[in-house]
Each structure stands twice: as structure tokens, then as C-alpha cells.
Design an enzyme around this catalytic site. Structure first.
Site, PDB file in Angstrom:
ATOM      1  CB  ILE A 184      -0.952  -0.008   1.210  1.00 20.08           C
ATOM      2  CG1 ILE A 184      -2.035  -1.092   1.035  1.00 20.08           C
ATOM      3  CG2 ILE A 184      -1.608   1.356   1.405  1.00 20.08           C
ATOM      4  CD1 ILE A 184      -2.909  -1.293   2.252  1.00 20.08           C
TER       5      ILE A 184
ATOM      6  NE  ARG B 170      11.069  -3.062   9.474  1.00 17.16           N
ATOM      7  CZ  ARG B 170      10.550  -4.175   9.978  1.00 17.16           C
ATOM      8  NH1 ARG B 170      10.895  -4.571  11.197  1.00 17.16           N
ATOM      9  NH2 ARG B 170       9.699  -4.898   9.277  1.00 17.16           N
TER      10      ARG B 170
ATOM     11  CG  ASP C 224      11.909  -0.283  13.415  1.00 19.83           C
ATOM     12  OD1 ASP C 224      10.729   0.115  13.527  1.00 19.83           O
ATOM     13  OD2 ASP C 224      12.275  -1.421  13.776  1.00 19.83           O
ATOM     14  CB  VAL C 225       7.889   3.690  12.129  1.00 13.41           C
ATOM     15  CG1 VAL C 225       8.021   4.115  10.677  1.00 13.41           C
ATOM     16  CG2 VAL C 225       7.189   2.348  12.252  1.00 13.41           C
TER      17      VAL C 225
ATOM     18  CG  ASN D  56       1.675   2.291   4.459  1.00 12.80           C
ATOM     19  OD1 ASN D  56       0.571   1.761   4.330  1.00 12.80           O
ATOM     20  ND2 ASN D  56       2.799   1.691   4.099  1.00 12.80           N
TER      21      ASN D  56
ATOM     22  CE1 TYR E  77      -2.225  -4.701  11.683  1.00 12.94           C
ATOM     23  CE2 TYR E  77      -4.530  -5.362  11.565  1.00 12.94           C
ATOM     24  CZ  TYR E  77      -3.439  -4.727  11.015  1.00 12.94           C
ATOM     25  OH  TYR E  77      -3.555  -4.124   9.791  1.00 12.94           O
TER      26      TYR E  77
ATOM     27  CE  LYS F 278      -2.788  -1.144  11.378  1.00  9.86           C
ATOM     28  NZ  LYS F 278      -1.969  -0.150  10.664  1.00  9.86           N
TER      29      LYS F 278
ATOM     30  CB  THR G 286      -0.233  -5.915   0.563  1.00 11.74           C
ATOM     31  OG1 THR G 286      -0.728  -6.403   1.826  1.00 11.74           O
ATOM     32  CG2 THR G 286      -1.081  -4.747   0.092  1.00 11.74           C
TER      33      THR G 286
END
Length: 253
Positions: A19, A39, A60-61, A86, A151, A155, A186
Site C-alpha cells: 500500500i 527499514r 524503523d518507525v 503507513n 493488532y 489500529k 499485499t
């Protein structure tokens, strides 16, 4: 499609594939200067070679210090006008087998990664009285799914952040929104498909159908469909759209 402001600089985290790469490519086509962050340096360079981005920075976020340094490096070329947060990852497990480490990983990447990125770009956007922030959340930010509680919680946190921050920024010409794709075609979903095949013995086609059943249209979402929605949110015609969590899911939500 509403037009972008003249030559904005967009930063797309997780922009090397899936995405993120589709969004980066759409922004390039619309006239933005695009920096992709991720990364894997090789994946980011591939995106540049394919014309899906102009520049790349590696971080790395979930590492706030590294992310801040990378965003500062990107901002030297041009201040960041558009942030697409994202980057993310998904792990599945029954709740009783989801330990604290799993919850921490999901929150660090999927939620705190968004927080870190926004913190890095927001002061400049406020100073210039302009900005577009779009977090790529998920339908898991709007409803529950079994076996991905960590997860899903992360979100949901992203959607809550977007709704709250949008109110704080309402008078500043900085909009804050989320897009919430359903199961999308994806690499990330490919991992889920492999997991279903391994655990259930189903064929690839059956595993895909198991995911697609959540979508009333009976299919996976395409990355380009998500990119089109993001591009609209970044456009000048979407200035009154803020605090929204837009489902791209074939009617699932």
C-alpha cells in the site's frame, strides 16, 4: 480528483512495498516530491528506480530517535507538507497465547510508529499553517477480528488518535485522517494467506476466499484503491475533511 497544492513534499512510511508504494507512486504522478521511509534500503531504492519515489531514508518507525533523524534528513531538502503514516505489521495468535511482548510489538509499530512520525512533522506544519496527515489504519481499527487482538487494539488506537488530533488541529489548516482498508492484496496479507494454509491445510485459493469473505464484494482490495482515497484526502478539495476514518472495504463496515 482534487489537485494537490503546488509541489508538496510527501513522506510515506513503509513506502517501499504494498500500500505504501502504491500511495507513493500516486503522489509522484500527482506532482508531489516523495520521500519513502522504511527499514529495507534495497526495497526503497527499487521504489525510486521504478519511479514510485524521488528519495529514500532508512529507519524503523518504532525507533523514535532513528525515525526523527531520518525525517530531519528528509526535511532538509524541503519541509514535509504531507505525511502518510503507513508502516505497520500484523501478527496473529489467540488472545490467551498473545503475551505482553506481542502486544508491545504491535503497539510499537502500528501505533507508536504513527505517533513518532506525527510528532516529527507536526511542528513544521503548524508553523507553515498547512499540512495533510493520513494514517493507514485498517478495518481492524473499526471492528474486531478474532485472533488478532493486539493488532486490532493498535489500529483502534490509531483511529482514536486521528479523531482527537484532528480536533486540536482544526484551526490550523492541518487535516488529520485515517484510511481503513479491508484485506488488501499485499505482501502483508500474503503472510496471512500462508498462515491459513499452514494451519488449516486449505489451498491458496481457499485461503484467499477465507479472507475475501469479509468483503461483501467478495474480493481483496487493491493497493491502488487505497492510494486513490489517500490522494483525495491530500488534495486541496479535501480541506474540510478531517478526523475521519474512511473504510475502503467493499461495504464491510
Amino acid at each position: 480528483m482534487s489537485a494537490l497544492p503546488q509541489s508538496p513534499h510527501a513522506l510515506v512510511t513503509g513506502g517501499g512495498r504494498g500500500i505504501g508504494r502504491a500511495i507513493a507512486a500516486a503522489l509522484v504522478e500527482a506532482g508531489a516530491t516523495v520521500t519513502v521511509l522504511g527499514r529495507n534500503a534495497a526495497t526503497l531504492e527499487e521504489a525510486i528506480k521504478a519511479g514510485a519515489a524521488h528519495f529514500a531514508v532508512v529507519a524503523d518507525v518504532s525507533d523514535e530517535v532513528a525515525l526523527n533523524a531520518a525525517i530531519m534528513e528528509a526535511s532538509v531538502r524541503q519541509p514535509i507538507d504531507i505525511l502518510i503514516a503507513n508502516a505497520g505489521s500484523a501478527e496473529s495468535a489467540p488472545f490467551v497465547k498473545s503475551d505482553s511482548a506481542l502486544f508491545s510489538r504491535m503497539m510499537d509499530v502500528n501505533f507508536m510508529g504513527v505517533v513518532h512520525a506525527i510528532r516529527a512533522v507536526l511542528p513544521g506544519m503548524k508553523d507553515r499553517s498547512y499540512g495533510r496527515i493520513v494514517a493507514v489504519a485498517s478495518t481492524a481499527g473499526l471492528k474486531g477480528y478474532a485472533y488478532v487482538s493486539a493488532y486490532t487494539a493498535a489500529k483502534h488506537a490509531v483511529v482514536g488518535l486521528v479523531r482527537s488530533l484532528a480536533l486540536e488541529m482544526a484551526g490550523s489548516n492541518v487535516t488529520v485522517n485515517a484510511v481503513c482498508p479491508g484485506f488488501t492484496d499485499t505482501d502483508l496479507v500474503a503472510g496471512s494467506i500462508e498462515n491459513i494454509m499452514k494451519k488449516t491445510g486449505r489451498s491458496r485459493e481457499q485461503a484467499i476466499a477465507n479472507l475475501a469473505r469479509h468483503n461483501p464484494q467478495g474480493r481483496l482490495i487493491t493497493p491502488q484503491e487505497v492510494a486513490d482515497a489517500v490522494l483525495w484526502l491530500c488534495g486541496e478539495g479535501a480541506g474540510a475533511v478531517t478526523g475521519q476514518a474512511i473504510a475502503i472495504a467493499g461495504g464491510e463496515i
